[in-house]
Motif scaffolding. Sequence first.
Motif, short mmCIF file in Angstrom:
data_model
loop_
_atom_site.label_atom_id
_atom_site.label_comp_id
_atom_site.label_asym_id
_atom_site.label_seq_id
_atom_site.Cartn_x
_atom_site.Cartn_y
_atom_site.Cartn_z
N ALA A 277 0.84 -1.20 0.00
CA ALA A 277 0.00 0.00 0.00
C ALA A 277 0.88 1.25 0.00
CB ALA A 277 -0.92 -0.01 1.21
N LEU A 278 1.99 1.16 0.72
CA LEU A 278 2.92 2.29 0.79
C LEU A 278 3.48 2.60 -0.60
CD1 LEU A 278 3.76 3.88 3.23
CD2 LEU A 278 5.72 2.38 3.52
N GLU A 279 3.75 1.57 -1.35
CA GLU A 279 4.21 1.80 -2.73
C GLU A 279 3.12 2.50 -3.53
OE1 GLU A 279 5.82 -1.56 -4.78
OE2 GLU A 279 7.09 -2.11 -3.09
N GLY A 280 1.87 2.13 -3.27
CA GLY A 280 0.75 2.80 -3.95
C GLY A 280 0.72 4.29 -3.61
N VAL A 281 0.94 4.60 -2.33
CA VAL A 281 0.97 6.01 -1.90
C VAL A 281 2.09 6.74 -2.63
CG1 VAL A 281 1.39 7.56 0.06
CG2 VAL A 281 0.02 5.49 0.38
N ALA A 282 3.27 6.11 -2.66
CA ALA A 282 4.42 6.75 -3.31
C ALA A 282 4.15 6.95 -4.81
CB ALA A 282 5.67 5.90 -3.09
N MET A 283 3.46 5.99 -5.41
CA MET A 283 3.13 6.14 -6.83
C MET A 283 2.20 7.33 -7.06
SD MET A 283 2.62 2.13 -7.71
CE MET A 283 1.78 2.34 -9.26
N GLU A 284 1.24 7.49 -6.15
CA GLU A 284 0.33 8.65 -6.29
C GLU A 284 1.07 9.96 -6.10
OE1 GLU A 284 -3.93 8.71 -5.99
OE2 GLU A 284 -3.63 7.56 -4.14
N LEU A 285 2.04 9.93 -5.18
CA LEU A 285 2.85 11.16 -5.00
C LEU A 285 3.64 11.45 -6.26
CD1 LEU A 285 4.01 10.61 -1.30
CD2 LEU A 285 2.64 12.53 -2.13
N GLU A 286 4.20 10.39 -6.87
CA GLU A 286 4.92 10.57 -8.14
C GLU A 286 4.02 11.24 -9.17
OE1 GLU A 286 6.00 6.48 -9.21
OE2 GLU A 286 8.07 7.16 -9.44
N ASP A 287 2.81 10.70 -9.29
CA ASP A 287 1.90 11.14 -10.35
C ASP A 287 1.35 12.55 -10.10
OD1 ASP A 287 2.32 8.68 -11.41
OD2 ASP A 287 0.41 7.82 -10.78
N SER A 288 1.55 13.06 -8.91
CA SER A 288 1.00 14.39 -8.60
C SER A 288 1.92 15.53 -9.03
CB SER A 288 0.71 14.49 -7.10
OG SER A 288 -0.23 13.52 -6.73
N LEU A 289 3.15 15.21 -9.39
CA LEU A 289 4.09 16.21 -9.95
C LEU A 289 4.23 17.46 -9.09
CD1 LEU A 289 3.09 16.23 -13.76
CD2 LEU A 289 4.61 14.64 -12.57
N TYR A 290 4.32 17.29 -7.79
CA TYR A 290 4.51 18.45 -6.92
C TYR A 290 5.92 19.00 -7.10
CZ TYR A 290 0.30 17.31 -4.25
OH TYR A 290 -0.99 17.07 -3.87
N PRO A 291 6.07 20.28 -7.47
CA PRO A 291 7.42 20.82 -7.68
C PRO A 291 8.28 20.78 -6.42
CG PRO A 291 5.72 22.37 -8.43
CD PRO A 291 5.00 21.24 -7.75
N LEU A 292 7.64 20.93 -5.25
CA LEU A 292 8.44 21.00 -4.01
C LEU A 292 8.85 19.64 -3.47
CD1 LEU A 292 6.27 23.70 -2.22
CD2 LEU A 292 8.62 24.04 -3.00
N LEU A 293 8.18 18.61 -3.94
CA LEU A 293 8.47 17.26 -3.41
C LEU A 293 9.66 16.68 -4.15
CD1 LEU A 293 7.66 15.03 -1.48
CD2 LEU A 293 6.12 14.14 -3.23
N ARG A 294 10.81 16.64 -3.48
CA ARG A 294 12.05 16.27 -4.15
C ARG A 294 12.51 14.86 -3.84
NH1 ARG A 294 13.92 19.60 -8.26
NH2 ARG A 294 12.23 21.11 -8.29
N GLU A 295 12.10 14.34 -2.70
CA GLU A 295 12.52 12.98 -2.35
C GLU A 295 11.38 12.25 -1.67
OE1 GLU A 295 16.17 13.00 -0.09
OE2 GLU A 295 17.07 14.44 -1.46
N VAL A 296 11.22 10.99 -2.01
CA VAL A 296 10.29 10.12 -1.28
C VAL A 296 11.00 8.80 -1.06
CG1 VAL A 296 8.13 8.82 -1.38
CG2 VAL A 296 8.17 11.18 -2.19
N SER A 297 11.00 8.33 0.19
CA SER A 297 11.51 6.99 0.43
C SER A 297 10.50 6.25 1.29
CB SER A 297 12.87 7.03 1.10
OG SER A 297 12.88 7.96 2.14
N ILE A 298 10.47 4.94 1.14
CA ILE A 298 9.52 4.14 1.91
C ILE A 298 10.27 3.02 2.61
CG2 ILE A 298 7.64 4.66 0.30
CD1 ILE A 298 7.86 1.89 -0.82
N GLY A 299 9.75 2.55 3.73
CA GLY A 299 10.40 1.46 4.43
C GLY A 299 9.64 1.07 5.68
N ILE A 300 10.17 0.05 6.34
CA ILE A 300 9.47 -0.46 7.52
C ILE A 300 10.34 -0.38 8.77
CG2 ILE A 300 8.01 -1.98 6.15
CD1 ILE A 300 9.78 -4.31 7.00
N ASP A 301 11.48 0.24 8.64
CA ASP A 301 12.39 0.31 9.77
C ASP A 301 12.54 1.75 10.25
OD1 ASP A 301 14.49 0.36 11.52
OD2 ASP A 301 15.68 -1.09 10.41
N PRO A 302 12.08 2.06 11.46
CA PRO A 302 12.16 3.45 11.93
C PRO A 302 13.60 3.97 11.98
CG PRO A 302 11.46 1.99 13.71
CD PRO A 302 11.43 1.18 12.45
N TYR A 303 14.56 3.08 12.17
CA TYR A 303 15.96 3.53 12.23
C TYR A 303 16.45 4.02 10.87
CZ TYR A 303 16.47 1.85 16.99
OH TYR A 303 16.33 1.69 18.35
#
Length: 376
Positions: free
Chosen positions: A133-159
């Motif tokens: 589902a997180l990948e789905g969220v990241a894909m939607e962020l990609e498709d939104s073309l926000y100029p200010l959004l420069r990096e997105v990373s996803i993961g399951i480890d808080p560290y």
Amino acid sequence: MDLSSLARPQALRGGSTGALGAHAARRRSVQLLRPRRPTFRCSVEAAKQQVQGTLAAEAEAARKECFGVFCTTYDLEADEKTKSWKKLVNVSVSGAAGMISNHLLFKLASGEVFGQDQPIALKLLGSERSLQALEGVAMELEDSLYPLLREVSIGIDPYVIFEDADWALLIGAKPRGPGVERAALLDINGQIFAEQGKALNAVASRNVKVIVVGNPCNTNALICLKNAPNLPAKNFHALTRLDENRAKCQLALKAGVFYDKISNMTIWGNHSTTQVPDFLNAKINGRPVKEVIKDTKWLEEDFTITVQKRGGVLIQKWGRSSAASTAVSIVDAMRSLVTPTPEGDWFSTGVYTTGNPYGIAEDIVFSMPCRSKGRW
Ligand code: LMR
């Protein structure tokens, strides 16, 4: 209770504290995300090659914690349009595949909180179960073309996900169902916030601002800060802005005015049914509430109970807890912290009590009126 002892066993954690622990955790999380097929060789040379290959693969995998288009490298300073922008701000969000985040992330990426010259990196924390589902969220962020959004990373480890976080928005937690009080979630959710406090302590920016949303948020904020002794306790907040907004809405409704006319609204205490929405100090059009709303019985009884129970009533109606209004209130809370509070007004947030002027017990997280000079 020793709140710092609330943590999952070592084997279940992302890693131990400290830079080395964080490093090891990063590697482990990469392995979790990308299981390698075992290969078998029989000579020392082959073993050496295998180790080198493994290290290279891990380095490659670590680089790929970024998602899709956000792995592109760029130089903000080299571009005419972006060279006057501020330095990238890292915002880590837990529960990133959930409903609240689904509203919040797009607001953050649009510049609603930090303004149109503040590029942003979103680091999204999910669970093994929610990774897809997180990948789905990241894909939607990609498709939104926000100029200010420069990096997105996803993961399951808080560290990994909290590394260098300037903001940590801790949303992920077990929600309550109909008829359940928030305090009943403490057993399970307390563990999560102890672990995340440790992770923040190890890897986040030393001035990270933490907003705890997962319930019971006051106690979770306390658990989190007790597990992060190297971070300033004043940077930890429990979200009571939602209650402030709800209280303002009820007063506006009763007074027959638009809600921007309500100011000086304090929520005292917990984000729970014991909270006190303070109508005595609130104002409508700059006048004390009691001068405008003469129905004292409504103020003393109905108003308070309506605000206290609003979340529960919403759950009854929706079958799940509030999401969009919670996201809006997180945005409001963040904006209140980073912008100067208008003269004479204040906002509510749950803060660590140390030397407070109201006689509230020390060493707890308690919502009270606060002001910001714009710099934290
Ligand atoms: C809310 O107030 O809407 C949230 O805290 C969710 C809940 O459990 O009520």
